[in-house]
Scaffold this motif. Structure first.
Motif, PDB file in Angstrom:
ATOM      1  N   HIS A   1       0.844  -1.204   0.000  1.00 24.01           N
ATOM      2  CA  HIS A   1       0.000   0.000   0.000  1.00 24.01           C
ATOM      3  C   HIS A   1       0.878   1.253   0.000  1.00 24.01           C
ATOM      4  O   HIS A   1       1.677   1.459   0.923  1.00 24.01           O
ATOM      5  N   ILE A   2       0.696   2.078  -1.013  1.00 28.87           N
ATOM      6  CA  ILE A   2       1.472   3.310  -1.153  1.00 28.87           C
ATOM      7  C   ILE A   2       0.517   4.501  -1.032  1.00 28.87           C
ATOM      8  O   ILE A   2      -0.508   4.548  -1.733  1.00 28.87           O
ATOM      9  N   LEU A   3       0.846   5.437  -0.166  1.00 31.08           N
ATOM     10  CA  LEU A   3       0.059   6.658  -0.040  1.00 31.08           C
ATOM     11  C   LEU A   3       0.802   7.794  -0.751  1.00 31.08           C
ATOM     12  O   LEU A   3       1.951   8.104  -0.425  1.00 31.08           O
ATOM     13  N   ILE A   4       0.117   8.398  -1.736  1.00 36.29           N
ATOM     14  CA  ILE A   4       0.681   9.514  -2.500  1.00 36.29           C
ATOM     15  C   ILE A   4       0.068  10.809  -1.977  1.00 36.29           C
ATOM     16  O   ILE A   4      -1.159  10.958  -1.943  1.00 36.29           O
ATOM     17  N   VAL A   5       0.928  11.752  -1.563  1.00 33.30           N
ATOM     18  CA  VAL A   5       0.441  13.023  -1.019  1.00 33.30           C
ATOM     19  C   VAL A   5       1.046  14.169  -1.829  1.00 33.30           C
ATOM     20  O   VAL A   5       2.257  14.395  -1.795  1.00 33.30           O
ATOM     21  N   ASP A   6       0.199  14.855  -2.558  1.00 35.61           N
ATOM     22  CA  ASP A   6       0.638  15.993  -3.394  1.00 35.61           C
ATOM     23  C   ASP A   6      -0.584  16.851  -3.671  1.00 35.61           C
ATOM     24  O   ASP A   6      -1.675  16.319  -3.915  1.00 35.61           O
TER      25      ASP A   6
ATOM     26  N   ALA B   1      -4.073  13.174   4.297  1.00 31.55           N
ATOM     27  CA  ALA B   1      -3.124  12.070   4.497  1.00 31.55           C
ATOM     28  C   ALA B   1      -3.184  11.543   5.923  1.00 31.55           C
ATOM     29  O   ALA B   1      -3.110  10.324   6.160  1.00 31.55           O
ATOM     30  N   ARG B   2      -3.337  12.444   6.864  1.00 29.98           N
ATOM     31  CA  ARG B   2      -3.405  12.052   8.279  1.00 29.98           C
ATOM     32  C   ARG B   2      -4.583  11.107   8.521  1.00 29.98           C
ATOM     33  O   ARG B   2      -4.454  10.100   9.214  1.00 29.98           O
ATOM     34  N   LEU B   3      -5.726  11.423   7.947  1.00 30.57           N
ATOM     35  CA  LEU B   3      -6.920  10.587   8.113  1.00 30.57           C
ATOM     36  C   LEU B   3      -6.710   9.195   7.522  1.00 30.57           C
ATOM     37  O   LEU B   3      -7.107   8.178   8.104  1.00 30.57           O
TER      38      LEU B   3
ATOM     39  N   THR C   1      -5.797   3.303   7.784  1.00 35.86           N
ATOM     40  CA  THR C   1      -5.359   2.342   6.766  1.00 35.86           C
ATOM     41  C   THR C   1      -3.900   1.970   7.009  1.00 35.86           C
ATOM     42  O   THR C   1      -3.101   2.818   7.408  1.00 35.86           O
ATOM     43  N   THR C   2      -3.571   0.719   6.755  1.00 38.31           N
ATOM     44  CA  THR C   2      -2.173   0.296   6.862  1.00 38.31           C
ATOM     45  C   THR C   2      -1.431   0.712   5.593  1.00 38.31           C
ATOM     46  O   THR C   2      -1.766   0.256   4.492  1.00 38.31           O
ATOM     47  N   ILE C   3      -0.461   1.579   5.757  1.00 39.83           N
ATOM     48  CA  ILE C   3       0.326   2.098   4.639  1.00 39.83           C
ATOM     49  C   ILE C   3       1.757   1.586   4.760  1.00 39.83           C
ATOM     50  O   ILE C   3       2.348   1.617   5.842  1.00 39.83           O
ATOM     51  N   ASP C   4       2.312   1.133   3.619  1.00 39.39           N
ATOM     52  CA  ASP C   4       3.671   0.599   3.626  1.00 39.39           C
ATOM     53  C   ASP C   4       4.713   1.652   3.293  1.00 39.39           C
ATOM     54  O   ASP C   4       5.819   1.626   3.824  1.00 39.39           O
ATOM     55  N   VAL C   5       4.389   2.562   2.380  1.00 33.56           N
ATOM     56  CA  VAL C   5       5.323   3.626   1.983  1.00 33.56           C
ATOM     57  C   VAL C   5       4.520   4.911   1.754  1.00 33.56           C
ATOM     58  O   VAL C   5       3.435   4.879   1.156  1.00 33.56           O
ATOM     59  N   LEU C   6       5.083   6.028   2.204  1.00 33.90           N
ATOM     60  CA  LEU C   6       4.470   7.344   1.989  1.00 33.90           C
ATOM     61  C   LEU C   6       5.322   8.131   1.006  1.00 33.90           C
ATOM     62  O   LEU C   6       6.517   8.337   1.239  1.00 33.90           O
ATOM     63  N   LEU C   7       4.709   8.537  -0.125  1.00 29.11           N
ATOM     64  CA  LEU C   7       5.363   9.433  -1.084  1.00 29.11           C
ATOM     65  C   LEU C   7       4.844  10.830  -0.804  1.00 29.11           C
ATOM     66  O   LEU C   7       3.640  11.094  -0.948  1.00 29.11           O
ATOM     67  N   LEU C   8       5.731  11.747  -0.456  1.00 27.33           N
ATOM     68  CA  LEU C   8       5.300  13.019   0.115  1.00 27.33           C
ATOM     69  C   LEU C   8       5.903  14.209  -0.620  1.00 27.33           C
ATOM     70  O   LEU C   8       7.126  14.306  -0.783  1.00 27.33           O
TER      71      LEU C   8
ATOM     72  N   ILE D   1       9.268   6.962   4.393  1.00 30.73           N
ATOM     73  CA  ILE D   1       8.794   8.213   3.788  1.00 30.73           C
ATOM     74  C   ILE D   1       9.800   8.670   2.722  1.00 30.73           C
ATOM     75  O   ILE D   1      10.976   8.890   3.026  1.00 30.73           O
ATOM     76  N   ILE D   2       9.329   8.786   1.495  1.00 26.05           N
ATOM     77  CA  ILE D   2      10.163   9.278   0.395  1.00 26.05           C
ATOM     78  C   ILE D   2       9.598  10.617  -0.066  1.00 26.05           C
ATOM     79  O   ILE D   2       8.417  10.720  -0.416  1.00 26.05           O
ATOM     80  N   PHE D   3      10.433  11.634  -0.046  1.00 25.79           N
ATOM     81  CA  PHE D   3      10.012  12.943  -0.540  1.00 25.79           C
ATOM     82  C   PHE D   3      10.164  12.986  -2.056  1.00 25.79           C
ATOM     83  O   PHE D   3      11.205  12.582  -2.595  1.00 25.79           O
ATOM     84  N   ILE D   4       9.118  13.438  -2.744  1.00 25.75           N
ATOM     85  CA  ILE D   4       9.170  13.685  -4.194  1.00 25.75           C
ATOM     86  C   ILE D   4       8.826  15.152  -4.404  1.00 25.75           C
ATOM     87  O   ILE D   4       7.688  15.579  -4.173  1.00 25.75           O
ATOM     88  N   THR D   5       9.822  15.930  -4.820  1.00 23.74           N
ATOM     89  CA  THR D   5       9.631  17.390  -4.857  1.00 23.74           C
ATOM     90  C   THR D   5      10.496  18.022  -5.931  1.00 23.74           C
ATOM     91  O   THR D   5      11.483  17.432  -6.401  1.00 23.74           O
TER      92      THR D   5
END
Length: 376
Positions: free
Chosen positions: A10-15, A44-46, A51-58, A85-89
């Motif tokens: 499970h990957i959470l994408i936050v942008d 993203a906080r909610l 939810t169980t998240i494995d990686v956060l792309l932030l 947590i991986i930052f994509i910016t």
């Protein structure tokens, strides 16, 4: 053990830019990842809380709360301390990478990103997460086993309080770990009161097992043996089975109806006697028990106790307790604590334990503590 490919992670994408979110969502779904999306830290906080998240792309530049601030917030929560947590910016790498690491990130990717690099970094960080998850599960299993072992040890070393011929005997065991290597017991036969305390080097299950071996040897002795014969048999039998680098200090005392105390001290802290308003140490020491034949000559010491005397035996976890200033309580400190506890009256052992912990303050004791108090 699970592998990165063995399940849909499970990957959470936050942008806050929908085009970026849709691109990442499409790319990751083609590689078998299940994606969740959020356009702000609040969204993203909610998702993270439900939810169980494995990686956060932030992403970093978002309205209301930026990615760096949100990452710091997550690292302050126990549930997300190890969340990858991986930052994509679009921030320049020279600046962004340092800030990402400083604020709790695990990796950093510049926009526009290379899709192969992104997938490779997610795979790499997931392998680390799988190992962390396996270690966490092993830790939980180990802690459950320790709790079970602790219950067993409580049966092996029960705290006791009883009266024999008008003399009160009480034991106390205060482990720092779930289980420890201290041993204490006190029991009476028809004419004598037996007082035993021992301390195995080390902590945890191995030390506790050696403590159990000590008890097994102790209670397999012939009731008709003298004190010296008892210690001889315990010593010889344990020297055979004791692992290398382990040792046992002990003190075995026997009090008879005439208040004559005979004892052998095998490398243990000297017992403290409180009599006529003063404390003194019971002198005389024999070798500790080790896995080598020291040809030890155990010396029996004899002392006639006076009525209303008090006797304290303890393990070095008490005298070596340390306070926030890195000062040891010391043998002299134990004498003072014992004298004050006797003078104040009430439950002597509980007062002694409380005063030791008060001395330590915010610095918890580093070693187990066992004590036995005899009140004439």
């Amino acid at each position: 053990m699970a592998t990165v490919e063995s399940k849909a992670h499970h990957i959470l994408i936050v942008d806050d830019v929908s085009e970026n979110v849709e691109l990442l969502k499409y790319l990751l779904s083609t590689h078998g990842f299940k994606t969740y999306t959020a356009f702000s830290a609040e969204e993203a906080r909610l998702i993270l809380l439900n939810t169980t998240i494995d990686v956060l792309l932030l992403d970093v530049n978002m309205p209301v709360q930026d990615g760096f601030s949100f990452c710091r917030e997550l690292r302050g929560m126990d549930a997300f301390k190890l969340l990858p947590i991986i930052f994509i910016t679009s921030i320049e790498r020279e600046i962004g990478y340092e800030e990402a690491m400083k604020n709790g990130g695990d990796d950093f990717i510049n926009k526009p990103f290379n899709k192969r690099e992104l997938v490779a970094k997610i795979g790499s960080i997931l392998r680390i997460k799988l190992l962390q998850d396996a270690l966490s599960q092993e830790k939980i299993r180990y802690e459950k086993e320790l709790q079970t072992a602790r219950k067993v040890q409580e049966q092996l070393i029960p705290e006791k309080k009883f009266i024999w011929n008008g003399i009160q005997a009480q034991t106390m065991f205060h482990p720092v770990f779930q289980i420890g290597g201290d041993f204490v017991d006190c029991w009476a036969d028809s004419k004598k009161l037996h007082i035993v305390i021992a301390d195995c080097s080390g902590h945890g299950p191995s030390a506790a097992l050696i403590g159990a071996m000590f008890k097994m040897q102790l209670f397999n002795l012939d009731p008709n043996m003298t004190l010296k014969e008892r210690v001889y048999h315990i010593r010889k039998n344990l020297e055979i089975v004791l692992p290398e680098d382990y040792s046992i200090t002990f003190c075995y005392a026997i009090l008879d109806e005439s208040l004559e105390l005979n004892y052998i001290n095998g490398g243990h802290p000297a017992p403290i006697l409180f009599s006529e308003g003063k404390t003194s140490l019971l002198e005389g020491i024999s070798p500790m028990i080790m896995n080598i034949d020291l040809n030890a000559k155990d010396e029996v010491h004899t002392l006639k106790l006076k009525p209303k005397s008090k006797l304290l035996l303890y393990t070095d976890g008490a005298s070596e307790a340390m306070n926030a200033s890195n000062q040891f309580l010391s043998e002299e400190g134990m004498r003072t604590i014992f004298a004050d506890s006797v003078t104040e009256g009430g439950e002597i052992l509980e007062r002694v334990r409380t005063k030791i912990l008060d001395f330590c303050g915010s610095k918890q004791p580093m070693d187990d503590m066992a004590m036995v108090c005899i009140q004439l």
